[in-house]
Scaffold this motif. Structure first.
Motif, PDB file in Angstrom:
ATOM      1  N   ILE A  93      23.692 -23.100  80.867  1.00 58.94           N
ATOM      2  CA  ILE A  93      23.568 -23.441  79.358  1.00 58.94           C
ATOM      3  C   ILE A  93      24.257 -22.309  78.879  1.00 58.94           C
ATOM      4  O   ILE A  93      24.987 -22.721  78.273  1.00 58.94           O
ATOM      5  N   GLU A  94      24.615 -21.271  80.084  1.00 57.62           N
ATOM      6  CA  GLU A  94      25.385 -19.888  78.624  1.00 57.62           C
ATOM      7  C   GLU A  94      26.886 -20.587  78.824  1.00 57.62           C
ATOM      8  O   GLU A  94      27.555 -19.971  78.313  1.00 57.62           O
ATOM      9  N   GLN A  95      27.071 -21.454  80.697  1.00 62.22           N
ATOM     10  CA  GLN A  95      28.257 -21.644  80.577  1.00 62.22           C
ATOM     11  C   GLN A  95      28.846 -22.744  80.262  1.00 62.22           C
ATOM     12  O   GLN A  95      29.934 -24.189  80.089  1.00 62.22           O
TER      13      GLN A  95
ATOM     14  N   PRO B 289      11.292 -19.650  94.409  1.00 60.10           N
ATOM     15  CA  PRO B 289      12.754 -20.659  94.555  1.00 60.10           C
ATOM     16  C   PRO B 289      12.680 -20.688  92.954  1.00 60.10           C
ATOM     17  O   PRO B 289      13.874 -20.662  92.310  1.00 60.10           O
ATOM     18  N   PHE B 290      11.516 -20.433  92.196  1.00 62.38           N
ATOM     19  CA  PHE B 290      11.894 -21.564  90.490  1.00 62.38           C
ATOM     20  C   PHE B 290      11.883 -20.337  89.831  1.00 62.38           C
ATOM     21  O   PHE B 290      13.331 -20.337  89.062  1.00 62.38           O
ATOM     22  N   ALA B 291      12.028 -18.584  89.610  1.00 64.64           N
ATOM     23  CA  ALA B 291      12.886 -17.518  89.000  1.00 64.64           C
ATOM     24  C   ALA B 291      14.311 -17.911  89.397  1.00 64.64           C
ATOM     25  O   ALA B 291      14.835 -17.742  88.557  1.00 64.64           O
ATOM     26  N   MET B 292      14.893 -18.099  90.775  1.00 64.94           N
ATOM     27  CA  MET B 292      16.199 -18.441  91.267  1.00 64.94           C
ATOM     28  C   MET B 292      16.411 -19.838  89.877  1.00 64.94           C
ATOM     29  O   MET B 292      17.577 -19.421  89.606  1.00 64.94           O
ATOM     30  N   LEU B 293      15.978 -21.247  90.414  1.00 61.52           N
ATOM     31  CA  LEU B 293      16.448 -22.495  89.385  1.00 61.52           C
ATOM     32  C   LEU B 293      16.454 -21.806  88.089  1.00 61.52           C
ATOM     33  O   LEU B 293      17.362 -22.473  87.519  1.00 61.52           O
ATOM     34  N   LYS B 294      15.564 -21.205  87.234  1.00 59.89           N
ATOM     35  CA  LYS B 294      15.525 -20.919  86.411  1.00 59.89           C
ATOM     36  C   LYS B 294      16.995 -20.269  85.877  1.00 59.89           C
ATOM     37  O   LYS B 294      17.588 -19.818  84.741  1.00 59.89           O
TER      38      LYS B 294
ATOM     39  N   ASP C 236      31.511 -27.180  87.216  1.00 57.58           N
ATOM     40  CA  ASP C 236      32.226 -26.636  86.985  1.00 57.58           C
ATOM     41  C   ASP C 236      31.718 -24.944  87.637  1.00 57.58           C
ATOM     42  O   ASP C 236      32.321 -24.087  88.314  1.00 57.58           O
ATOM     43  N   MET C 237      30.214 -24.787  88.156  1.00 56.83           N
ATOM     44  CA  MET C 237      30.284 -23.613  88.878  1.00 56.83           C
ATOM     45  C   MET C 237      29.949 -23.560  90.378  1.00 56.83           C
ATOM     46  O   MET C 237      29.739 -23.008  90.752  1.00 56.83           O
ATOM     47  N   GLN C 238      30.268 -24.894  91.153  1.00 59.40           N
ATOM     48  CA  GLN C 238      30.506 -25.357  92.457  1.00 59.40           C
ATOM     49  C   GLN C 238      29.422 -25.006  92.959  1.00 59.40           C
ATOM     50  O   GLN C 238      28.958 -24.512  93.727  1.00 59.40           O
TER      51      GLN C 238
ATOM     52  N   VAL D 160      27.738 -26.293  80.493  1.00 60.59           N
ATOM     53  CA  VAL D 160      27.580 -26.793  80.941  1.00 60.59           C
ATOM     54  C   VAL D 160      27.492 -28.719  80.663  1.00 60.59           C
ATOM     55  O   VAL D 160      25.698 -28.165  79.802  1.00 60.59           O
ATOM     56  N   PRO D 161      27.150 -29.126  80.571  1.00 60.12           N
ATOM     57  CA  PRO D 161      27.098 -30.931  79.414  1.00 60.12           C
ATOM     58  C   PRO D 161      26.224 -30.515  80.139  1.00 60.12           C
ATOM     59  O   PRO D 161      25.585 -31.329  81.970  1.00 60.12           O
ATOM     60  N   GLU D 162      25.232 -31.567  79.938  1.00 56.77           N
ATOM     61  CA  GLU D 162      23.328 -31.720  80.476  1.00 56.77           C
ATOM     62  C   GLU D 162      22.410 -30.965  81.955  1.00 56.77           C
ATOM     63  O   GLU D 162      22.623 -31.732  82.647  1.00 56.77           O
ATOM     64  N   PRO D 163      23.220 -29.622  81.757  1.00 58.15           N
ATOM     65  CA  PRO D 163      23.202 -28.778  83.054  1.00 58.15           C
ATOM     66  C   PRO D 163      21.007 -28.923  83.439  1.00 58.15           C
ATOM     67  O   PRO D 163      21.263 -29.206  84.896  1.00 58.15           O
ATOM     68  N   TYR D 164      20.490 -29.745  82.767  1.00 55.19           N
ATOM     69  CA  TYR D 164      19.387 -30.516  83.373  1.00 55.19           C
ATOM     70  C   TYR D 164      19.188 -32.023  83.799  1.00 55.19           C
ATOM     71  O   TYR D 164      17.995 -32.404  84.202  1.00 55.19           O
ATOM     72  N   ALA D 165      20.331 -31.873  83.521  1.00 59.31           N
ATOM     73  CA  ALA D 165      20.444 -33.680  84.431  1.00 59.31           C
ATOM     74  C   ALA D 165      20.282 -32.998  85.813  1.00 59.31           C
ATOM     75  O   ALA D 165      20.365 -32.547  86.462  1.00 59.31           O
ATOM     76  N   ILE D 166      19.325 -34.711  87.070  1.00 57.77           N
ATOM     77  CA  ILE D 166      19.429 -34.172  87.724  1.00 57.77           C
ATOM     78  C   ILE D 166      19.856 -36.106  88.467  1.00 57.77           C
ATOM     79  O   ILE D 166      19.884 -37.011  87.564  1.00 57.77           O
ATOM     80  N   SER D 167      20.334 -36.192  89.592  1.00 55.20           N
ATOM     81  CA  SER D 167      20.366 -37.168  90.554  1.00 55.20           C
ATOM     82  C   SER D 167      19.130 -37.235  91.230  1.00 55.20           C
ATOM     83  O   SER D 167      18.205 -36.490  91.743  1.00 55.20           O
TER      84      SER D 167
END
Length: 215
Positions: free
Chosen positions: A36-38, A24-29, A100-102, A40-47
């Motif tokens: 990041i390319e789109q 899964p990590f290849a897909m996550l990356k 934004d990417m749903q 998205v604000p702070e795409p590496y933020a998690i709940s």
């Protein structure tokens, strides 16, 4: 407030088994890079969800600082509420959500502190005032009399640790890694028939099973 009439149809993408990598990590990356390319604000933020011995779940937003071959790494105050939860129950779940990417990704697994050398290296990469700020929260989530009192503590610490000098890494601060046992990729689809594909670690711990879940 009643939001029951609010509707948004998710139609920006699809997720099919044939495009998935074996782990899964290849897909996550890939999804992180696309976020990041789109822009998205702070795409590496998690709940981040934890649950201590009181059996009361707690969730808050933190920033992932690394995706490893095992899971995700973030840094925080070990004396915080989340740190206490982790000490009592060393399991957690993280949720990436890119509206934004749903898309969203859930990462679940056991959680441990990262090596102290790794923590020290990351701390020294932080901006100077962020380094000083880490010393203010003793403990994080503890009570403070006022904003002014907190600002005074910060100003005093800046005098104690002048800019240009090495700010020591607090012993009560460091990294955690969630070693994933499950990672679920979710792509919004029309009619609420969302794509949900779950990676689960096999018993051998070196292979992954992929399962499609009902939305």
């Amino acid at each position: 407030m009643d939001f029951s009439d609010k509707r948004l149809s998710y139609e920006k993408g699809a997720l099919h088994e044939e495009i998935l990598p074996q782990e899964p990590f290849a897909m996550l990356k890939q999804w992180l890079n696309e976020a990041i390319e789109q822009n998205v604000p702070e795409p590496y933020a998690i709940s981040l969800a934890t649950c201590g011995s009181d059996n009361m779940p707690a969730v808050r937003t933190v920033l992932v600082r690394e995706v490893t071959e095992l899971g995700v790494v973030f840094y925080t105050n070990y004396l915080s509420h989340k740190g206490q939860d982790i000490e009592q129950n060393p399991h957690a779940e993280a949720l990436f959500f890119w509206h934004d990417m749903q898309r969203q990704v859930r990462v679940r697994g056991a959680i441990t502190k990262v090596d102290r050398v790794k923590t020290e290296a990351y701390f020294q990469k932080r901006p100077y005032e962020s380094q000083v700020g880490a010393w203010v929260s003793q403990p994080q989530s503890g009570e403070v009399a006022s904003r002014e009192a907190m600002d005074e503590i910060f100003a005093n610490l800046k005098q104690k640790f002048p800019e240009g000098d090495t700010v020591p890494t607090p012993e009560f601060w460091g990294g955690y890694e969630i070693a994933a046992t499950e990672i679920e990729f979710w792509q919004g689809r029309a009619n609420r028939l969302h794509d949900r594909l779950l990676y689960s670690r096999a018993s051998t711990q070196d292979t992954w099973q992929i399962t499609r879940l009902l939305p």
